[in-house]
Design a protein around this motif. Sequence first.
Motif, short mmCIF file in Angstrom:
data_model
loop_
_atom_site.label_atom_id
_atom_site.label_comp_id
_atom_site.label_asym_id
_atom_site.label_seq_id
_atom_site.Cartn_x
_atom_site.Cartn_y
_atom_site.Cartn_z
N SER A 4 -11.92 -13.30 0.10
CA SER A 4 -11.11 -12.71 -0.49
C SER A 4 -10.22 -12.05 0.05
CB SER A 4 -11.24 -12.37 -1.69
OG SER A 4 -12.03 -13.40 -2.72
N GLU A 5 -8.79 -11.92 -0.19
CA GLU A 5 -8.23 -11.11 0.99
C GLU A 5 -6.77 -10.85 0.17
OE1 GLU A 5 -4.71 -13.78 3.08
OE2 GLU A 5 -7.10 -13.57 3.98
N GLY A 6 -6.13 -9.60 0.46
CA GLY A 6 -4.79 -9.17 -0.25
C GLY A 6 -4.53 -8.25 0.75
N ASN A 7 -3.56 -7.19 -0.13
CA ASN A 7 -2.57 -5.78 0.44
C ASN A 7 -2.29 -5.59 -0.80
OD1 ASN A 7 -0.83 -4.41 0.80
ND2 ASN A 7 -0.91 -4.93 2.38
N ILE A 8 -3.30 -4.14 -1.37
CA ILE A 8 -3.08 -3.14 -1.74
C ILE A 8 -1.78 -2.72 -2.88
CG2 ILE A 8 -3.34 -1.19 -0.47
CD1 ILE A 8 -4.82 -0.52 -2.92
N GLY A 9 -1.02 -2.70 -1.66
CA GLY A 9 1.29 -2.73 -2.02
C GLY A 9 1.79 -3.74 -2.08
N ASP A 30 -22.79 -4.32 -10.55
CA ASP A 30 -22.38 -2.72 -11.48
C ASP A 30 -21.35 -1.77 -11.04
OD1 ASP A 30 -25.23 -2.63 -12.69
OD2 ASP A 30 -26.37 -2.67 -10.99
N VAL A 31 -20.81 -3.05 -10.13
CA VAL A 31 -19.35 -2.21 -9.54
C VAL A 31 -18.61 -2.97 -9.81
CG1 VAL A 31 -18.64 -1.43 -7.23
CG2 VAL A 31 -21.18 -1.36 -7.28
N LEU A 32 -16.97 -1.30 -9.98
CA LEU A 32 -15.79 -2.81 -10.13
C LEU A 32 -14.86 -1.99 -8.73
CD1 LEU A 32 -12.96 -4.20 -11.47
CD2 LEU A 32 -13.48 -1.96 -13.60
N ILE A 33 -14.15 -2.42 -8.61
CA ILE A 33 -12.90 -2.04 -7.62
C ILE A 33 -11.84 -2.28 -8.42
CG2 ILE A 33 -11.65 -1.86 -5.41
CD1 ILE A 33 -15.51 -2.66 -4.28
N GLU A 34 -10.68 -1.91 -8.18
CA GLU A 34 -9.47 -2.08 -8.68
C GLU A 34 -8.18 -1.08 -7.93
OE1 GLU A 34 -9.00 -1.74 -12.73
OE2 GLU A 34 -9.55 1.00 -13.02
N ARG A 35 -6.91 -1.94 -8.45
CA ARG A 35 -6.00 -1.20 -8.35
C ARG A 35 -5.11 -0.51 -9.40
NH1 ARG A 35 -0.58 -4.28 -5.48
NH2 ARG A 35 -0.17 -5.17 -7.78
N MET A 58 -8.86 7.63 -5.20
CA MET A 58 -8.02 7.78 -4.02
C MET A 58 -6.67 7.64 -4.25
SD MET A 58 -7.61 6.76 0.19
CE MET A 58 -7.28 5.40 -0.44
N VAL A 59 -5.25 8.38 -4.18
CA VAL A 59 -3.42 7.69 -4.71
C VAL A 59 -3.73 7.08 -3.34
CG1 VAL A 59 -1.51 9.08 -4.80
CG2 VAL A 59 -3.63 9.42 -6.14
N VAL A 60 -3.30 5.71 -3.05
CA VAL A 60 -3.12 5.35 -1.95
C VAL A 60 -1.44 5.21 -1.31
CG1 VAL A 60 -2.57 2.95 -0.86
CG2 VAL A 60 -4.69 3.26 -2.33
N SER A 61 -0.25 5.63 -2.51
CA SER A 61 0.76 5.69 -1.95
C SER A 61 1.23 6.32 -3.18
CB SER A 61 0.99 4.83 -1.96
OG SER A 61 1.48 3.49 -2.40
N GLY A 62 2.63 6.88 -3.33
CA GLY A 62 2.76 7.82 -4.30
C GLY A 62 2.30 9.55 -5.17
N ALA A 63 2.66 9.67 -5.70
CA ALA A 63 1.73 11.00 -5.78
C ALA A 63 1.08 10.96 -7.19
CB ALA A 63 2.81 12.71 -5.84
N ALA A 64 0.15 12.19 -7.78
CA ALA A 64 0.18 11.74 -9.05
C ALA A 64 -0.92 13.64 -9.97
CB ALA A 64 -0.82 11.19 -9.44
N PRO A 101 6.42 3.39 -6.91
CA PRO A 101 4.94 3.31 -8.45
C PRO A 101 4.03 4.37 -7.08
CG PRO A 101 6.00 0.78 -7.95
CD PRO A 101 6.81 1.95 -6.53
N THR A 102 3.28 4.96 -8.11
CA THR A 102 2.13 5.50 -7.12
C THR A 102 0.93 4.15 -7.95
OG1 THR A 102 2.34 7.21 -7.93
CG2 THR A 102 0.12 7.34 -7.62
N VAL A 103 0.03 3.95 -6.71
CA VAL A 103 -0.88 3.30 -6.45
C VAL A 103 -1.83 4.02 -6.10
CG1 VAL A 103 -1.82 0.73 -5.51
CG2 VAL A 103 0.74 1.53 -5.77
N TRP A 104 -3.70 3.47 -7.33
CA TRP A 104 -4.25 4.68 -6.45
C TRP A 104 -5.66 2.80 -6.57
CZ3 TRP A 104 -5.23 9.19 -9.31
CH2 TRP A 104 -3.74 9.41 -10.07
N LEU A 105 -6.58 3.40 -6.42
CA LEU A 105 -7.70 2.33 -5.06
C LEU A 105 -9.32 3.43 -6.48
CD1 LEU A 105 -8.62 0.27 -4.65
CD2 LEU A 105 -9.45 1.40 -2.28
N ALA A 106 -9.37 2.58 -7.47
CA ALA A 106 -10.75 2.61 -7.76
C ALA A 106 -12.03 2.45 -8.04
CB ALA A 106 -10.31 3.23 -9.29
#
Length: 114
Positions: A4-9, A30-35, A58-64, A101-106
Amino acid sequence: MTISEGNIGAKLPAGPIAEEIFERLSGSRDVLIERIVSTGQATPEGEWYDQERDEWVMVVSGAARLFVEGEEDERDLSAGDWLLLPAHCRHRVTWTQDSPPTVWLAVHYPPNSD
């Protein structure tokens, strides 16, 4: 085997949207990775996240800003900042940047038993 592939932005909204976007990127039982994409959303007053699993975020871009129950001050987060929130660490998002937008990686996973 499937790769699988993609771009978080990629495919970010051009402006504010009514609801945050939660997109599963990968995971297992057991594990979930989400944007997560936020455009000004915050946790409603009086509500808290109180999750069964640990969350590395983690905040990838933006702010919170995030408030952790029991702490005096909110935490300002910007691109590259990350937190490990143990299971049942009550927290709430008090503000997110809307444009861009604020982009998070969780990453959610079972609590560490240490």
